[in-house]
Design an enzyme around this catalytic site. Structure first.
Site, PDB file in Angstrom:
ATOM      1  N   GLY A   1       7.115  -0.873  13.683  1.00 38.49           N
ATOM      2  CA  GLY A   1       5.565  -0.122  13.670  1.00 38.49           C
ATOM      3  C   GLY A   1       5.417   0.525  14.480  1.00 38.49           C
ATOM      4  O   GLY A   1       4.308   1.218  14.734  1.00 38.49           O
TER       5      GLY A   1
ATOM      6  N   PRO B   1      12.028  -2.074  15.130  1.00 37.04           N
ATOM      7  CA  PRO B   1      11.789  -1.080  15.070  1.00 37.04           C
ATOM      8  C   PRO B   1      12.400   0.478  14.645  1.00 37.04           C
ATOM      9  O   PRO B   1      13.450  -0.112  14.357  1.00 37.04           O
ATOM     10  CB  PRO B   1      11.743  -0.667  16.802  1.00 37.04           C
ATOM     11  CG  PRO B   1      12.920  -1.678  17.169  1.00 37.04           C
ATOM     12  CD  PRO B   1      13.423  -2.692  16.012  1.00 37.04           C
ATOM     13  N   GLY B   2      12.239   0.832  14.407  1.00 38.45           N
ATOM     14  CA  GLY B   2      12.409   2.304  13.528  1.00 38.45           C
ATOM     15  C   GLY B   2      11.981   3.323  14.648  1.00 38.45           C
ATOM     16  O   GLY B   2      12.680   4.283  15.254  1.00 38.45           O
ATOM     17  N   ARG B   3      10.592   4.097  13.731  1.00 32.39           N
ATOM     18  CA  ARG B   3      10.024   5.159  14.567  1.00 32.39           C
ATOM     19  C   ARG B   3      10.553   5.457  15.970  1.00 32.39           C
ATOM     20  O   ARG B   3      10.627   6.252  15.966  1.00 32.39           O
ATOM     21  CB  ARG B   3       8.533   5.212  13.828  1.00 32.39           C
ATOM     22  CG  ARG B   3       8.061   6.483  13.866  1.00 32.39           C
ATOM     23  CD  ARG B   3       6.346   6.243  13.678  1.00 32.39           C
ATOM     24  NE  ARG B   3       6.683   6.093  12.675  1.00 32.39           N
ATOM     25  CZ  ARG B   3       6.376   6.501  11.832  1.00 32.39           C
ATOM     26  NH1 ARG B   3       6.561   8.222  11.409  1.00 32.39           N
ATOM     27  NH2 ARG B   3       5.625   5.827  10.619  1.00 32.39           N
TER      28      ARG B   3
ATOM     29  N   ARG C   1       7.251  14.537   5.522  1.00 28.66           N
ATOM     30  CA  ARG C   1       6.301  14.046   6.358  1.00 28.66           C
ATOM     31  C   ARG C   1       4.769  14.824   5.839  1.00 28.66           C
ATOM     32  O   ARG C   1       3.833  14.025   5.904  1.00 28.66           O
ATOM     33  CB  ARG C   1       6.296  13.146   7.590  1.00 28.66           C
ATOM     34  CG  ARG C   1       7.131  12.171   7.792  1.00 28.66           C
ATOM     35  CD  ARG C   1       7.879  11.853   8.949  1.00 28.66           C
ATOM     36  NE  ARG C   1       6.893  11.619   9.409  1.00 28.66           N
ATOM     37  CZ  ARG C   1       5.160  11.118  10.117  1.00 28.66           C
ATOM     38  NH1 ARG C   1       5.511  12.515  11.002  1.00 28.66           N
ATOM     39  NH2 ARG C   1       4.305  11.021  10.448  1.00 28.66           N
TER      40      ARG C   1
ATOM     41  N   TYR D   1       2.540  12.841   3.740  1.00 31.67           N
ATOM     42  CA  TYR D   1       0.726  12.032   4.002  1.00 31.67           C
ATOM     43  C   TYR D   1       0.344  12.634   5.372  1.00 31.67           C
ATOM     44  O   TYR D   1      -0.343  12.694   5.598  1.00 31.67           O
ATOM     45  CB  TYR D   1       1.759  10.589   5.499  1.00 31.67           C
ATOM     46  CG  TYR D   1       3.073  10.044   5.128  1.00 31.67           C
ATOM     47  CD1 TYR D   1       2.815   9.009   4.219  1.00 31.67           C
ATOM     48  CD2 TYR D   1       4.323  10.600   5.875  1.00 31.67           C
ATOM     49  CE1 TYR D   1       4.453   8.344   3.771  1.00 31.67           C
ATOM     50  CE2 TYR D   1       5.493   9.843   5.753  1.00 31.67           C
ATOM     51  CZ  TYR D   1       5.423   8.516   4.884  1.00 31.67           C
ATOM     52  OH  TYR D   1       6.360   8.134   4.938  1.00 31.67           O
TER      53      TYR D   1
ATOM     54  N   CYS E   1       8.621  26.291  -4.146  1.00 30.08           N
ATOM     55  CA  CYS E   1       7.932  27.120  -4.862  1.00 30.08           C
ATOM     56  C   CYS E   1       6.644  25.573  -4.840  1.00 30.08           C
ATOM     57  O   CYS E   1       6.952  24.766  -6.074  1.00 30.08           O
ATOM     58  CB  CYS E   1       8.372  27.265  -5.744  1.00 30.08           C
ATOM     59  SG  CYS E   1       9.132  28.384  -5.951  1.00 30.08           S
ATOM     60  N   GLU E   2       6.241  25.269  -3.710  1.00 29.90           N
ATOM     61  CA  GLU E   2       4.408  24.291  -3.636  1.00 29.90           C
ATOM     62  C   GLU E   2       3.533  24.621  -3.032  1.00 29.90           C
ATOM     63  O   GLU E   2       4.086  25.252  -1.809  1.00 29.90           O
ATOM     64  CB  GLU E   2       5.515  23.300  -3.709  1.00 29.90           C
ATOM     65  CG  GLU E   2       6.515  22.552  -4.348  1.00 29.90           C
ATOM     66  CD  GLU E   2       6.108  21.475  -5.813  1.00 29.90           C
ATOM     67  OE1 GLU E   2       5.031  21.270  -5.960  1.00 29.90           O
ATOM     68  OE2 GLU E   2       6.965  21.293  -6.654  1.00 29.90           O
TER      69      GLU E   2
ATOM     70  N   TYR F   1      12.085   9.304   9.504  1.00 30.12           N
ATOM     71  CA  TYR F   1      11.610  10.119   8.229  1.00 30.12           C
ATOM     72  C   TYR F   1      11.394  11.801   8.235  1.00 30.12           C
ATOM     73  O   TYR F   1      10.706  11.940   7.754  1.00 30.12           O
ATOM     74  CB  TYR F   1      10.258   9.320   8.410  1.00 30.12           C
ATOM     75  CG  TYR F   1       9.951   7.525   8.604  1.00 30.12           C
ATOM     76  CD1 TYR F   1      10.845   7.026   7.362  1.00 30.12           C
ATOM     77  CD2 TYR F   1       9.592   7.264  10.213  1.00 30.12           C
ATOM     78  CE1 TYR F   1      10.995   5.677   7.784  1.00 30.12           C
ATOM     79  CE2 TYR F   1       9.583   5.901   9.969  1.00 30.12           C
ATOM     80  CZ  TYR F   1      10.154   5.391   8.893  1.00 30.12           C
ATOM     81  OH  TYR F   1      10.237   3.673   9.631  1.00 30.12           O
TER      82      TYR F   1
HETATM   83  C1  LIG Z   1      10.113   0.454   7.939  1.00 33.65           C
HETATM   84  C2  LIG Z   1      10.233  -0.904   8.084  1.00 33.65           C
HETATM   85  C3  LIG Z   1      10.912  -0.799   9.246  1.00 33.65           C
HETATM   86  C4  LIG Z   1      10.186   0.128  10.570  1.00 33.65           C
HETATM   87  O1  LIG Z   1       9.074   0.696  10.789  1.00 33.65           O
HETATM   88  P1  LIG Z   1       8.801   1.441  12.106  1.00 33.65           P
HETATM   89  O2  LIG Z   1       7.306   2.247  11.667  1.00 33.65           O
HETATM   90  O3  LIG Z   1       9.609   2.477  11.798  1.00 33.65           O
HETATM   91  O4  LIG Z   1       8.844   0.961  13.505  1.00 33.65           O
HETATM   92  C5  LIG Z   1      10.744  -1.977   9.332  1.00 33.65           C
HETATM   93  N1  LIG Z   1      10.666  -3.529   9.015  1.00 33.65           N
HETATM   94  C6  LIG Z   1      10.498  -3.226   7.405  1.00 33.65           C
HETATM   95  C7  LIG Z   1      10.254  -4.234   6.691  1.00 33.65           C
HETATM   96  C8  LIG Z   1      10.094  -2.073   7.091  1.00 33.65           C
HETATM   97  O5  LIG Z   1      10.275  -2.029   5.653  1.00 33.65           O
END
Ligand SMILES: *Cc1c(COP(=O)(O)O)cnc(C)c1O
Length: 425
Positions: A247, A285-287, A323, A327, A353-354, A381
């Site tokens: 997150g 962590p992802g993003r 995105r 959002y 076409c939107e 994402y």
């Molecule tokens: C999407 C997700 C993440 C990663 O979230 P980021 O905002 O990209 O860091 C981690 N854990 C779970 C369970 C998720 O669904």
């Protein structure tokens, strides 16, 4: 030559009169591979990972990259080689990890709607942990595990009821959210899980939201989690690990999220102060690992000045960069080769076409037809959410390492898109 770095994007810079990712000119890549084109910096991904690793130096922590942010095989491979595990949310993501050489034992399987077929496949593969999101899922997982003569390793996702102060669509840790087990039911749920013979209770997890730019929600969530661990263990269920989810936000438009190393130093202090210093940790962590490592290079197809708005129509669209439409998200848009002429204000839009197909509102930039623009912060994402809407081929992807560039996904073809379809006979 002078190098002009973009704030928040340490490996993306103007060198001379054009934009580079590491030591590779974006214009060269666009010429070679066409547009729209996603370009990622390997150094940027590894540097983002290193800030977490620094924060955890000397601790028992497994970093599980939340690969839904960018699930391209070569990206997974890079993180697997750097020692990461993976947080997956479907069997498909698990298959990608295995195909990229990642270890099943370092996979966490998250998500509110795992099917029995997915549980079966994940148990057979030997994933490290299932992050379970409901009591009904515990029961189903227990049955699937028993049918295989196994015990499923589980953690229970709890909802710590913390406001991450982010966009409602990406806030997940508040009451009234579909994710996790409500605070009040956590202890009972653990007792129920511990009594099921097909489950082996390993840990506890949470994930409070995404694009979090402050420290306080994490510090608060950690306190709530530790309260829960104390209550669960007092009720006779020992826990091996605490998984704090992902997150952490990135700088899209001047945001100043905490740096991972500093944030974790504070979180670890809290753990130590509360007597949990020896506890195994996981994070997802992802993003923050990939977001600012990527750009999307797009060509200006047409300029369409108007009475109310000037439209700059580019060849990337909401199917490539979902995105903004999804959002109302902001991506910086910068010229690959800046012009000296006067800047004007443009609505940067795609060909779909939107009316929702926009990339940026009111962008002040000097452009001409045929110019290349770079949409920044496109590492997370974007490609993983890309679609074929309007029967558009999904873009190609390139991973840059210094002056070397590897094509890691070829541009999709129309025959790829139609491959599974059948005409009526
Ligand atoms: C999407 C997700 C993440 C990663 O979230 P980021 O905002 O990209 O860091 C981690 N854990 C779970 C369970 C998720 O669904």
């Amino acid at each position: 030559m002078q190098s002009d770095r973009l704030p928040g994007h340490p490996h993306i810079a103007y060198v001379g009169d054009e934009l580079f990712v590491e030591k590779t000119a974006l214009s060269t890549l666009a010429q070679q591979y066409g547009t729209p084109l996603f370009v990622y910096s390997r150094a940027s991904m590894l540097a983002a990972l290193a800030t977490y690793q620094q924060g955890f130096a000397g601790r028992q922590v497994q970093i599980c990259y939340a690969m839904k942010a960018n699930s391209t095989l070569a990206v997974i491979q890079l993180f697997a080689k750097a020692g990461c595990g993976f947080d997956v949310v479907s069997q498909g993501e698990m298959q990608r990890v295995l195909a990229a050489g990642g270890l099943a034992s370092r996979i966490i399987f998250s998500g509110v709607g795992k099917t029995r077929a997915e549980m079966h496949a994940a148990l057979k593969a030997g994933v490290g942990c299932f992050n379970v999101e409901s009591e009904a899922e515990l029961v189903a997982l227990n049955e699937v595990a028993l049918s295989l003569g196994r015990q499923a390793p589980v953690s229970i996702r709890v909802n710590p009821n913390v406001d991450p102060q982010t966009h409602p669509y990406i806030s997940t840790g508040l009451k009234g959210n579909k994710f996790g087990i409500a605070h009040e039911r956590v202890v009972q749920t653990y007792q129920r899980a511990a009594a099921l013979p097909g489950l082996s209770v390993l840990g506890i997890d949470c994930h409070i939201g995404s694009q979090i730019t402050q420290e306080s929600p994490y510090l608060e969530a950690m306190d709530r989690m530790l309260d829960l661990v104390e209550a669960i263990e007092a009720a006779g269920v020992p826990l091996h690990h605490i998984d704090m989810g992902g997150g952490l936000g990135i700088d899209y438009n001047g945001e100043t999220p905490p740096e991972a190393a500093g944030l974790w130093r504070k979180l670890l202090e809290k753990l130590d102060a509360r007597g949990f210093g020896e506890r195994a940790l996981m994070i997802e962590p992802g993003r923050s690992l990939v977001g600012n490592a990527g750009v999307c290079v797009t060509e200006v197809l047409y300029l369409k000045p108007g009475e109310q708005k000037n439209f700059c129509i580019v060849d990337a669209a909401m199917n490539d960069l979902p995105r903004p439409a999804m959002y109302q998200a902001f991506h910086q848009i910068v010229p690959v080769k800046p012009r000296a002429t006067n800047a004007e204000t443009w609505e940067v839009v795609g060909p779909i076409c939107e009316s929702g197909d926009w990339i940026g509102h009111d962008r002040v930039v000097s452009v001409a037809q045929g110019d290349l623009l770079a949409v920044l912060s496109a590492g997370a994402y974007c490609m993983s959410m890309a679609s074929n809407y309007n029967t558009r081929n999904r873009a190609a992807e390139v991973l840059v390492d210094g002056s070397q560039a590897d094509l890691i996904r070829a541009r999709e073809s129309y025959s790829d898109q139609m491959r599974l379809e059948r005409l009526l006979t």
